[in-house]
Write a protein that holds these residues in place. Sequence first.
Motif, PDB file in Angstrom:
ATOM      1  N   VAL A 208       0.843  -1.202   0.000  1.00  0.00           N
ATOM      2  CA  VAL A 208       0.000   0.000   0.000  1.00  0.00           C
ATOM      3  C   VAL A 208       0.876   1.251   0.000  1.00  0.00           C
ATOM      4  N   THR A 209       1.910   1.257   0.817  1.00  0.00           N
ATOM      5  CA  THR A 209       2.795   2.408   0.890  1.00  0.00           C
ATOM      6  C   THR A 209       3.551   2.605  -0.426  1.00  0.00           C
ATOM      7  N   ALA A 210       4.042   1.517  -1.005  1.00  0.00           N
ATOM      8  CA  ALA A 210       4.752   1.622  -2.281  1.00  0.00           C
ATOM      9  C   ALA A 210       3.821   2.167  -3.365  1.00  0.00           C
ATOM     10  N   LYS A 211       2.612   1.662  -3.418  1.00  0.00           N
ATOM     11  CA  LYS A 211       1.653   2.142  -4.419  1.00  0.00           C
ATOM     12  C   LYS A 211       1.365   3.626  -4.232  1.00  0.00           C
ATOM     13  N   ASP A 212       1.233   4.047  -2.986  1.00  0.00           N
ATOM     14  CA  ASP A 212       1.005   5.472  -2.696  1.00  0.00           C
ATOM     15  C   ASP A 212       2.159   6.335  -3.193  1.00  0.00           C
ATOM     16  N   GLN A 213       3.368   5.754  -3.261  1.00  0.00           N
ATOM     17  CA  GLN A 213       4.556   6.472  -3.712  1.00  0.00           C
ATOM     18  C   GLN A 213       4.762   6.352  -5.229  1.00  0.00           C
ATOM     19  N   GLY A 214       3.861   5.609  -5.910  1.00  0.00           N
ATOM     20  CA  GLY A 214       3.996   5.425  -7.345  1.00  0.00           C
ATOM     21  C   GLY A 214       5.044   4.409  -7.738  1.00  0.00           C
ATOM     22  N   ILE A 215       5.340   3.479  -6.835  1.00  0.00           N
ATOM     23  CA  ILE A 215       6.374   2.470  -7.050  1.00  0.00           C
ATOM     24  C   ILE A 215       5.723   1.124  -7.322  1.00  0.00           C
ATOM     25  N   ASN A 216       6.286   0.396  -8.298  1.00  0.00           N
ATOM     26  CA  ASN A 216       5.797  -0.956  -8.595  1.00  0.00           C
ATOM     27  C   ASN A 216       6.610  -1.988  -7.865  1.00  0.00           C
TER      28      ASN A 216
END
Length: 108
Positions: A100-108
């Motif tokens: 969830v945190t990675a997605k919020d940062q735009g990271i795959n």
Amino acid sequence: TPVGVMMSGGMDSTAVAAVAARCLAERGAGPLDTFSVIDSANPECVESRAIRGALDIAGIRPHLIEVGPHSPIHERLRRADSGITDPFDWPMSVPRAVFVTAKDQGIN
């Protein structure tokens, strides 16, 4: 597309992060985003200490995810986990916090 890695502070994930960061740097890219869950209620937790010790790896941009009851992600995880009835699904809460945190940062 930016990529990131989950870094638990253990030897395996820390080594993967270090090698990946070096590979990105050799290609003129980076830094490598790393995502680590720390126990905000217990700062002396072995994993949290190991993660903090790995924050000096060259070429990484660390993201520390606090999962204690007062953390920003706590309510999202509580809602996501509210439907879990299978006890084997509970261990997925920590990886879910990372994703969830990675997605919020735009990271795959």
